[in-house]
Design a protein around this motif. Structure first.
Motif, PDB file in Angstrom:
ATOM      1  N   GLU A 162       0.855  -1.212   0.000  1.00  0.00           N
ATOM      2  CA  GLU A 162       0.000   0.000   0.000  1.00  0.00           C
ATOM      3  C   GLU A 162       0.880   1.247   0.000  1.00  0.00           C
ATOM      4  O   GLU A 162       1.975   1.263   0.579  1.00  0.00           O
ATOM      5  CB  GLU A 162      -0.898   0.009   1.234  1.00  0.00           C
ATOM      6  N   GLN A 163       0.346   2.289  -0.643  1.00  0.00           N
ATOM      7  CA  GLN A 163       1.093   3.547  -0.722  1.00  0.00           C
ATOM      8  C   GLN A 163       1.205   4.145   0.678  1.00  0.00           C
ATOM      9  O   GLN A 163       0.208   4.550   1.280  1.00  0.00           O
ATOM     10  CB  GLN A 163       0.364   4.532  -1.656  1.00  0.00           C
ATOM     11  N   GLN A 164       2.398   4.174   1.223  1.00  0.00           N
ATOM     12  CA  GLN A 164       2.598   4.626   2.600  1.00  0.00           C
ATOM     13  C   GLN A 164       3.723   5.654   2.641  1.00  0.00           C
ATOM     14  O   GLN A 164       4.798   5.412   2.104  1.00  0.00           O
ATOM     15  CB  GLN A 164       2.932   3.450   3.508  1.00  0.00           C
ATOM     16  N   HIS A 165       3.421   6.770   3.278  1.00  0.00           N
ATOM     17  CA  HIS A 165       4.435   7.814   3.480  1.00  0.00           C
ATOM     18  C   HIS A 165       4.679   7.922   4.980  1.00  0.00           C
ATOM     19  O   HIS A 165       3.799   8.316   5.731  1.00  0.00           O
ATOM     20  CB  HIS A 165       3.967   9.157   2.917  1.00  0.00           C
ATOM     21  N   HIS A 166       5.868   7.548   5.389  1.00  0.00           N
ATOM     22  CA  HIS A 166       6.146   7.523   6.812  1.00  0.00           C
ATOM     23  C   HIS A 166       7.588   7.929   7.056  1.00  0.00           C
ATOM     24  O   HIS A 166       8.488   7.574   6.288  1.00  0.00           O
ATOM     25  CB  HIS A 166       5.890   6.117   7.376  1.00  0.00           C
ATOM     26  N   SER A 167       7.803   8.694   8.144  1.00  0.00           N
ATOM     27  CA  SER A 167       9.150   9.175   8.442  1.00  0.00           C
ATOM     28  C   SER A 167      10.018   8.107   9.102  1.00  0.00           C
ATOM     29  O   SER A 167      11.242   8.178   9.047  1.00  0.00           O
ATOM     30  CB  SER A 167       9.065  10.402   9.357  1.00  0.00           C
ATOM     31  N   ILE A 168       9.390   7.101   9.712  1.00  0.00           N
ATOM     32  CA  ILE A 168      10.140   6.067  10.425  1.00  0.00           C
ATOM     33  C   ILE A 168      10.471   4.915   9.480  1.00  0.00           C
ATOM     34  O   ILE A 168       9.637   4.482   8.684  1.00  0.00           O
ATOM     35  CB  ILE A 168       9.325   5.547  11.628  1.00  0.00           C
ATOM     36  N   THR A 169      11.690   4.387   9.595  1.00  0.00           N
ATOM     37  CA  THR A 169      12.072   3.196   8.849  1.00  0.00           C
ATOM     38  C   THR A 169      11.506   1.960   9.556  1.00  0.00           C
ATOM     39  O   THR A 169      11.587   1.860  10.787  1.00  0.00           O
ATOM     40  CB  THR A 169      13.601   3.076   8.779  1.00  0.00           C
ATOM     41  N   TYR A 170      10.938   1.039   8.799  1.00  0.00           N
ATOM     42  CA  TYR A 170      10.346  -0.148   9.422  1.00  0.00           C
ATOM     43  C   TYR A 170      10.315  -1.293   8.419  1.00  0.00           C
ATOM     44  O   TYR A 170      10.441  -1.104   7.211  1.00  0.00           O
ATOM     45  CB  TYR A 170       8.927   0.145   9.922  1.00  0.00           C
ATOM     46  N   ASN A 171      10.130  -2.503   8.951  1.00  0.00           N
ATOM     47  CA  ASN A 171      10.017  -3.722   8.139  1.00  0.00           C
ATOM     48  C   ASN A 171       8.891  -4.587   8.696  1.00  0.00           C
ATOM     49  O   ASN A 171       8.863  -4.872   9.901  1.00  0.00           O
ATOM     50  CB  ASN A 171      11.328  -4.513   8.147  1.00  0.00           C
ATOM     51  N   TYR A 172       7.994  -5.023   7.782  1.00  0.00           N
ATOM     52  CA  TYR A 172       6.921  -5.921   8.192  1.00  0.00           C
ATOM     53  C   TYR A 172       7.389  -7.381   8.113  1.00  0.00           C
ATOM     54  O   TYR A 172       8.277  -7.724   7.331  1.00  0.00           O
ATOM     55  CB  TYR A 172       5.712  -5.768   7.264  1.00  0.00           C
ATOM     56  N   TYR A 173       6.774  -8.197   8.917  1.00  0.00           N
ATOM     57  CA  TYR A 173       6.992  -9.643   8.804  1.00  0.00           C
ATOM     58  C   TYR A 173       5.760 -10.373   9.352  1.00  0.00           C
ATOM     59  O   TYR A 173       4.976  -9.821  10.116  1.00  0.00           O
ATOM     60  CB  TYR A 173       8.252 -10.079   9.562  1.00  0.00           C
ATOM     61  N   TYR A 174       5.624 -11.623   8.886  1.00  0.00           N
ATOM     62  CA  TYR A 174       4.592 -12.502   9.427  1.00  0.00           C
ATOM     63  C   TYR A 174       5.298 -13.736   9.963  1.00  0.00           C
ATOM     64  O   TYR A 174       6.132 -14.340   9.274  1.00  0.00           O
ATOM     65  CB  TYR A 174       3.575 -12.900   8.343  1.00  0.00           C
ATOM     66  N   ILE A 175       4.986 -14.120  11.199  1.00  0.00           N
ATOM     67  CA  ILE A 175       5.591 -15.296  11.805  1.00  0.00           C
ATOM     68  C   ILE A 175       4.486 -16.296  12.143  1.00  0.00           C
ATOM     69  O   ILE A 175       3.471 -15.930  12.753  1.00  0.00           O
ATOM     70  CB  ILE A 175       6.411 -14.912  13.059  1.00  0.00           C
ATOM     71  N   SER A 176       4.674 -17.530  11.696  1.00  0.00           N
ATOM     72  CA  SER A 176       3.706 -18.599  11.980  1.00  0.00           C
ATOM     73  C   SER A 176       4.195 -19.397  13.179  1.00  0.00           C
ATOM     74  O   SER A 176       5.319 -19.946  13.151  1.00  0.00           O
ATOM     75  CB  SER A 176       3.541 -19.520  10.773  1.00  0.00           C
ATOM     76  N   HIS A 177       3.375 -19.447  14.231  1.00  0.00           N
ATOM     77  CA  HIS A 177       3.759 -20.203  15.420  1.00  0.00           C
ATOM     78  C   HIS A 177       3.527 -21.715  15.224  1.00  0.00           C
ATOM     79  O   HIS A 177       4.254 -22.522  15.792  1.00  0.00           O
ATOM     80  CB  HIS A 177       2.957 -19.721  16.634  1.00  0.00           C
ATOM     81  N   THR A 178       2.522 -22.043  14.430  1.00  0.00           N
ATOM     82  CA  THR A 178       2.193 -23.471  14.234  1.00  0.00           C
ATOM     83  C   THR A 178       3.170 -24.136  13.281  1.00  0.00           C
ATOM     84  O   THR A 178       3.590 -25.278  13.486  1.00  0.00           O
ATOM     85  CB  THR A 178       0.761 -23.614  13.695  1.00  0.00           C
ATOM     86  N   LEU A 179       3.580 -23.445  12.192  1.00  0.00           N
ATOM     87  CA  LEU A 179       4.472 -24.038  11.193  1.00  0.00           C
ATOM     88  C   LEU A 179       5.918 -23.540  11.329  1.00  0.00           C
ATOM     89  O   LEU A 179       6.789 -24.012  10.581  1.00  0.00           O
ATOM     90  CB  LEU A 179       3.954 -23.726   9.792  1.00  0.00           C
ATOM     91  N   GLU A 180       6.156 -22.586  12.229  1.00  0.00           N
ATOM     92  CA  GLU A 180       7.489 -22.070  12.532  1.00  0.00           C
ATOM     93  C   GLU A 180       8.226 -21.585  11.272  1.00  0.00           C
ATOM     94  O   GLU A 180       9.193 -22.202  10.811  1.00  0.00           O
ATOM     95  CB  GLU A 180       8.327 -23.119  13.272  1.00  0.00           C
ATOM     96  N   TYR A 181       7.792 -20.481  10.742  1.00  0.00           N
ATOM     97  CA  TYR A 181       8.512 -19.850   9.629  1.00  0.00           C
ATOM     98  C   TYR A 181       8.301 -18.335   9.714  1.00  0.00           C
ATOM     99  O   TYR A 181       7.404 -17.838  10.398  1.00  0.00           O
ATOM    100  CB  TYR A 181       8.038 -20.378   8.273  1.00  0.00           C
ATOM    101  N   PHE A 182       9.136 -17.619   8.981  1.00  0.00           N
ATOM    102  CA  PHE A 182       9.037 -16.158   8.821  1.00  0.00           C
ATOM    103  C   PHE A 182       8.704 -15.849   7.374  1.00  0.00           C
ATOM    104  O   PHE A 182       9.241 -16.479   6.459  1.00  0.00           O
ATOM    105  CB  PHE A 182      10.369 -15.473   9.154  1.00  0.00           C
ATOM    106  N   TYR A 183       7.834 -14.853   7.189  1.00  0.00           N
ATOM    107  CA  TYR A 183       7.673 -14.282   5.856  1.00  0.00           C
ATOM    108  C   TYR A 183       7.965 -12.796   5.990  1.00  0.00           C
ATOM    109  O   TYR A 183       7.246 -12.057   6.669  1.00  0.00           O
ATOM    110  CB  TYR A 183       6.271 -14.501   5.307  1.00  0.00           C
ATOM    111  N   LEU A 184       9.062 -12.328   5.393  1.00  0.00           N
ATOM    112  CA  LEU A 184       9.534 -10.949   5.531  1.00  0.00           C
ATOM    113  C   LEU A 184       9.056 -10.101   4.357  1.00  0.00           C
ATOM    114  O   LEU A 184       8.880 -10.606   3.254  1.00  0.00           O
ATOM    115  CB  LEU A 184      11.058 -10.926   5.588  1.00  0.00           C
TER     116      LEU A 184
END
Length: 533
Positions: free
Chosen positions: A154-176
């Motif tokens: 999504e078009q986002q304008h933000h002054s802070i640097t950040y990174n999204y991720y999704y973590i699965s507790h049941t299957l134990e993986y990261f999606y960055l």
């Protein structure tokens, strides 16, 4: 304090007396002026510094609130993403879907994933990584990865640097949310077994935090990037069970980019996060190093266990104080110069005013006061219904003294009369030289009997004293009257003058009669006795 100053400048009131005392005592005057200047300067500097500290605190507080608001914006957005993913998972749970991309296994790393720079990139924008070999259930989650790509893009304008991720507790993986090289991740197995992972997952959080839909972690050293970060997490549900978290990693150092501070203030500011539970300080920005002087503290609460702190160096306020002190000193110098000039002008004005109303020879009032000072005195006494008497007198045979001994001796005679008058009258009495050897005294709050008594005392005192080396004396003749209510001053003066000349004529006749008696008296010798032959 002269009687002329007493009447012209009203120096009988307390304020005038104090000013007169200060003016006569030069040392006290200088001390008072210095103390007043110090107090004014101290007050000016104190008020200015207090206002500057208060305004700076408010300004820094607003900037800290900007950080908080920026992170809250990310938190609410992250909550929306988690709700969207939760709905998608529940919609897809019973469907057998074809995997959108191939999930690879990396034997050397003993990890699985895609978009890690080893195999050709697929159509998804993020990076998948997890320990061991991929579970067959992960194939179904590739549809969630596509949804996450759309949300994070999504078009986002933000002054802070950040990174999204999704973590699965049941299957134990990261999606960055970004593509990363394989060499950056080779320890996922250790991560999912670490205490940090167990402590930060949504299931370990209080119910109130989960009820809000998001929560903040305390600042920590990121397992993958090796940077201090603070994370916002929102739980993803399957039915009523938490199966994963969507998080936003925010590097602590990047928080500085969300505030707008001038360089001068920024260089006097230390910004940091404070972990309440661990009582640990995590620096965001360090603008100064000295710690000898006390600092001004401003903070706001980011979450239950994290505060955003700002320490403002006292040096910036000391610099401001020096500027205000210099500016205030210049103003006080200018004001004191203006005050000295004004006082000099007033002093000259008073001097000329005194000179205008003063007889130069005797130091008494001259005739000009009849229409000014005396008129005011009459008005004041009439308001309180008190009598005012007048004594008019002149020197007897004054022309003879001038003709016989010269005008210098005549002037000494006038000074002798004036000094005697000044010594014997009250401060409230107004002594006037009408001209030549004629004088007048206005006696407020005195009736005719008191005026006659004063006139007799003056005649005796003036005649009793010698005023020059010739051992001659001067006598006066007086005329007394009471100024009637609403009477013209000059009418009373004419009436007193007539009484004066009447008394002078009576004295002259008495002197002639006495002289005649002396001339008619003949000393006869005693009769002589002769013997009879």
């Amino acid at each position: 304090m002269s009687k002329i100053e007493h009447h012209i400048f009203k120096k009988n009131d307390p304020e005038r007396k104090f000013n007169h005392f200060i003016c006569e005592n030069k040392f006290v005057k200088k001390i008072v002026i210095i103390l007043c200047n110090i107090l004014i300067l101290a007050g000016l500097v104190t008020i200015s510094i207090r206002n500057d500290i208060h305004e700076t605190q408010l300004y820094v507080q607003e900037n800290l609130n900007q950080i908080k608001n920026a992170m809250n914006t990310l938190a609410f957005r992250n909550q929306r993403y988690a709700s969207t993913v939760t709905k998608a998972i529940n919609d897809l749970k019973n469907q057998q879907l074809q995997a959108l991309v191939t999930i690879h296994y990396y034997p050397k790393l003993k990890e699985f994933g895609f978009n890690r720079g080893i195999y050709p990139d697929n159509l998804l924008n993020g990076t998948l990584l997890g320990p061991g070999k991929p579970n067959k259930h992960i194939q179904n989650d590739t549809h969630i990865f596509a949804l996450l790509d759309d949300l994070w893009a999504e078009q986002q304008h933000h002054s802070i640097t950040y990174n999204y991720y999704y973590i699965s507790h049941t299957l134990e993986y990261f999606y960055l949310s970004s593509k990363s090289n394989a060499i950056n991740f080779n320890a996922t197995r250790e991560f999912f077994s670490s205490p940090k992972y167990k402590d930060q997952r949504s299931e370990s959080q209080p119910v109130t935090s989960l009820y809000n839909g998001f929560y903040y972690t305390a600042p920590y050293l990121d397992f993958f990037s090796n940077r201090m970060v603070i994370t916002i997490k929102s739980p993803v549900y399957n039915k009523d069970q938490v199966i994963g978290d969507i998080g936003v990693d925010i590097p602590v150092k990047s928080l500085l980019s969300s505030i707008t501070l001038p360089n001068k203030l920024k260089s006097s500011l230390n910004l940091y996060l404070y972990d309440v539970n661990k009582k640990k300080r995590i620096d965001i920005f360090k603008g100064y190093n000295h710690t000898l002087l006390p600092s001004i503290q401003v903070y706001t609460r980011l979450s239950n266990n994290t505060l955003i702190h700002a320490n403002i160096s006292s040096t910036i306020f000391i610099t401001f104080a020096v500027q205000i002190l210099t500016f205030g000193l210049l103003i006080l110098i200018a004001l004191n110069y203006m005050n000295a000039t004004l006082r000099k002008y007033k002093s000259q004005k008073q001097y000329y005013q005194l000179e205008a109303y003063t007889d130069q020879l005797t130091g008494l009032f001259n005739r000009r006061v009849l229409d000014t000072v005396i008129r005011k005195t009459l008005e004041e006494n009439r308001k309180i219904d008190k009598p005012i008497s007048m004594i008019v007198f002149d020197a007897n045979d004054f022309k003879t003294i001038n003709d016989t001994y010269g005008h210098d001796i005549g002037d000494l005679a006038l000074k002798h009369i004036s000094s005697t008058i000044d010594d014997m009258t009250r401060d409230s009495d107004i002594c006037i030289r009408l001209g030549g050897d004629e004088f007048c005294i206005i006696l407020p709050n005195a009736d005719l009997e008191q005026a006659l008594l004063m006139a007799d005392r003056l005649e005796l005192a003036i005649f009793s004293g010698y005023f020059c080396h010739y051992h001659i004396k001067v006598a006066i003749s007086t005329g007394c009257t009471v100024i009637k209510p609403n009477e013209n001053l000059y009418d009373a003066l004419i009436r007193a003058d007539k009484t004066l000349y009447k008394n002078k004529e009576n004295k002259a006749e008495n002197r002639k009669a006495l002289q005649q008696q002396l001339n008619n008296y003949v000393f006869k010798s005693p009769p002589s006795f002769q013997k009879k032959e």
